[in-house]
Design an enzyme around this catalytic site. Sequence first.
Site, PDB file in Angstrom:
ATOM      1  N   TYR A 274     -26.428  -2.658  16.458  1.00 44.00           N
ATOM      2  CA  TYR A 274     -26.060  -1.656  17.620  1.00 44.00           C
ATOM      3  C   TYR A 274     -25.434  -2.592  18.057  1.00 44.00           C
ATOM      4  O   TYR A 274     -24.307  -1.826  18.161  1.00 44.00           O
ATOM      5  CB  TYR A 274     -27.183  -0.907  18.444  1.00 44.00           C
ATOM      6  CG  TYR A 274     -27.082   0.324  19.804  1.00 44.00           C
ATOM      7  CD1 TYR A 274     -26.521   1.599  18.973  1.00 44.00           C
ATOM      8  CD2 TYR A 274     -27.045  -0.086  20.725  1.00 44.00           C
ATOM      9  CE1 TYR A 274     -27.031   2.373  19.838  1.00 44.00           C
ATOM     10  CE2 TYR A 274     -26.728   0.902  21.632  1.00 44.00           C
ATOM     11  CZ  TYR A 274     -26.351   2.213  21.526  1.00 44.00           C
ATOM     12  OH  TYR A 274     -25.996   3.203  22.411  1.00 44.00           O
TER      13      TYR A 274
ATOM     14  N   TYR B 160     -29.641   9.818  24.260  1.00 42.95           N
ATOM     15  CA  TYR B 160     -29.161  10.363  22.112  1.00 42.95           C
ATOM     16  C   TYR B 160     -30.766  11.374  22.706  1.00 42.95           C
ATOM     17  O   TYR B 160     -31.680  11.164  23.357  1.00 42.95           O
ATOM     18  CB  TYR B 160     -29.288   9.435  21.263  1.00 42.95           C
ATOM     19  CG  TYR B 160     -28.044   8.370  21.587  1.00 42.95           C
ATOM     20  CD1 TYR B 160     -27.355   8.600  20.179  1.00 42.95           C
ATOM     21  CD2 TYR B 160     -28.775   6.637  21.823  1.00 42.95           C
ATOM     22  CE1 TYR B 160     -26.678   7.376  20.608  1.00 42.95           C
ATOM     23  CE2 TYR B 160     -28.115   5.870  21.898  1.00 42.95           C
ATOM     24  CZ  TYR B 160     -27.309   6.041  21.203  1.00 42.95           C
ATOM     25  OH  TYR B 160     -25.290   5.312  21.271  1.00 42.95           O
TER      26      TYR B 160
END
Length: 400
Positions: free
Chosen positions: A397, A206
């Site tokens: 997550y 990310y």
Amino acid sequence: MAEAQAGVVIVGAGPAGLVLGNLLLDRGVDCVILERRSRAAVEGRARAGFLAAHSVRVLTENGLAAGLLARGRTHTTCRFRSERGEFTLDYAGLGRGEVHTVYPQQELVRDLVAEFLRRGGDLRFGAEAADVTDGRVRVRDGADATGRYATGRYVTGRYVAGCDGHRGVGRAALTAQGVPTARWDHGVSWLAVLAAAPPSMPATGYALHERGFAGHMARTATVTRYYLQCPRGTDPADWSEDRIWTELATRMRTAEFGPLREGAVLEKTVVDLRSDVLESPGTGRLWLAGDAAGLISPSAAKGANLAVLQAESLARAFEAALLRGDESGLARYAADCLPRVWRAHEFSHWMSGLLHGPADAGDIDRDEARYGRALQYARLESLRTSRRHQDFFAENYTGV
Ligand code: RFL
């Protein structure tokens, strides 16, 4: 007018419909799946790739995981890059210690179709549901002499499962009855790119950047998904291969962290990040699962996992209703699923806030944009430095 009967008519052969269909057959509940596209189209549609531990468990326990166990790849880390450097979270060692299995959605769909047919299931491709009323699904199948689809054949079930995605007839039938929707527009879009390129890092990456978010998601040894935050209304045709790789290199800071492994762009689409949840995912004879029951922005890769979760819950409820005359599972379906659905939305919303700066780089000087960017970095810093935050992150997550 021909009328076929089934215990459950499932509309849609995506992950939700196919998991539900397989579980029902396994439990001795007769069902039929109606899918408007061809088998090749359904099996070729690349979308998700990240399966949560819960999804893998459900698929394994129900004999649906041979492919993903043989060819899926385990992911245990994710990496964040920004102007402040890079750090890696080893989430397998955090939270509940769960991992992701990376297995392209189209391969999972292929496995689920094959298994459904092997179990003797009735799966009709090219059969588009026109509408659904009180257990009756009106089907368009086959072009008439004018080239348009003929309608008028019905398939009737004791129950109908709307697994036909966000724009399907299942959802339309419920909203027409006045079922309210909770909705959020994240205000950003992603150019979603599928590249014939090996992954460039052993983890999901990310990247936060003043030009917008960029993401790297491994899919297979030869295919990688990339995302680039882009303004609403972006036309994918404006993004040449060169422009894509140049922008990815900038946002992923390859000058600092090393080059990306480039390859031909196989597919590019724009996804608007929107989320919604139908407040009641069913009533009477019509029940929804997957994107039909709610759309979740792809920022935390939860959509296919919620589809599996809901399909499992609905299979149990249909089994009790049809084999034992007990409708209490259906009555509890919303209460069983919605708290977990909302928790996934909360996390996905948080991820969206972490990943995205101002929706448009031109907004960078606005006070709100400055505020938003500072929050983004506060979130990142908390995640980098707080073990408790990391545990919380890991649990959400990998879970649903
Ligand atoms: P699907 O997969 O859309 O399947 C619905 C099926 O219904 C058919 N259909 C009809 N059939 C008959 N009659 C009609 N009237 C019909 N209308 C529609 C359609 O042809 C289709 O075959 O819904 P389902 O089963 O609910 O599954 C949902 C998932 O596909 C979706 O949530 C995920 O792909 C979301 N998603 C991700 N989820 C994850 O869990 N992990 C990920 O890594 C992930 N990455 C993604 C994603 C979604 C993406 N896009 C394109 C929005 C990445 C992307 C880019």
